[in-house]
Design an enzyme around this catalytic site. Structure first.
Site: not given
Length: 286
Positions: A9, A87-88, A112, A194, A243
């Site tokens: 993101q 991340s993503l 998610r 996170h 994660q």
């Protein structure tokens, strides 16, 4: 060796993917398929929606995943020796190297994003980027606070993101300024990604991910949770779940990729956020 990196993101923009849609029949078909699977016009949000809508977690994650994966599927130059995603971005990377299908990846990201959005709306969390302090010093200050506040993104030698409860975030940021942080930037997000605050999301996502078929990877993916190369489907799936509540070890991942032979890094996604981090990490690599 060639390494390919996929952003998370923060790199989204209105109009993203429109050029791919116009130039490629395959891209057009994948965009159409995305709208069909999701049950709403994600392409319209990406191509001509408002930034206020696009920056919502449930849409941002989908937009970046769709754009990044379609970009690899329509390229003749995507020939990785290793991959990583921030991340993503791990989901984009895994779809790109066929650990799961584009369609299944879209379902995973949609689930998610929706779960994370719900947790964000029911909790009071935030994130901030801290510049110019040693990781160990930031970690110690977080540990000493009475609230939930943790390091969440080890982005580069000069940049560490912290994540947690709003009040704890304010207290820790104040202390970090006093002890010499060069700059602290509070991120425009309404969630503590996170961090332990995402535990409800982790539990729900674990149930969903077990329904999706994963195969072993032909190429090592350096996952956020461990910063180490992974190829086995079981381990990949386990790390994707973990994660959600643990830090992104991006700096460590890139250092390991360099140590294992990576000499070029190509970013696949909207923008070039990761390229700036790579320069800082490689410059400090020993």
């Amino acid at each position: 060796m060639k390494a390919y990196l996929f952003p998370g993101q923060g790199s989204q923009f209105i109009g993203m993917g429109k050029d791919l849609y116009k130039k490629s029949h395959l891209a057009k078909e994948l965009f159409r398929l995305s709208d069909e699977i999701l049950g709403f016009k994600m392409t319209s949000i990406m191509f001509e929606g408002s930034m206020d809508t696009l920056k919502k977690t449930k849409y941002t994650q989908l937009a970046i995943y769709i754009y990044s994966v379609i970009k690899t599927k329509t390229s003749n130059d995507f020939k990785p020796d290793m991959v990583a995603g921030h991340s993503l971005g791990e989901f984009s990377a895994l779809a790109a190297i066929n650990v799961f299908s584009f369609e299944d990846g879209l379902k995973l990201v949609n689930q998610r994003a929706s779960i994370m959005q719900n947790v964000c709306e029911s909790t009071h969390g935030g994130m901030a980027v801290v510049f110019g302090l040693k990781d160990s010093l930031i970690e110690d200050v977080c540990k000493q606070d009475e609230g939930i506040i943790v390091p969440s993104n080890y982005n580069s030698p000069e940049q560490l993101v912290i994540s947690g409860e709003i009040q704890a975030l304010k207290r820790v940021c104040l202390i970090l300024k006093k002890i010499g942080a060069k700059k602290i930037l509070v991120l425009p997000v309404h969630g503590a990604f996170h961090s332990p605050i995402m535990e409800p999301a982790r539990k729900k996502f674990k149930k969903f991910i077990n329904k999706i078929y994963f195969q072993d990877s032909k190429y090592p993916i350096y996952q956020n949770v461990t910063a180490l190369p992974v190829t086995k489907s079981y381990d990949i799936k386990k790390n994707l779940v973990k994660q959600l509540t643990t830090p992104v070890k991006w700096k460590q991942s890139i250092k390991n990729m360099i140590a294992h032979g990576a000499i070029s890094f190509t970013e696949i996604g909207p923008g070039n956020i990761l390229q700036g981090l790579i320069k800082k990490i490689s410059r400090n690599f020993t």
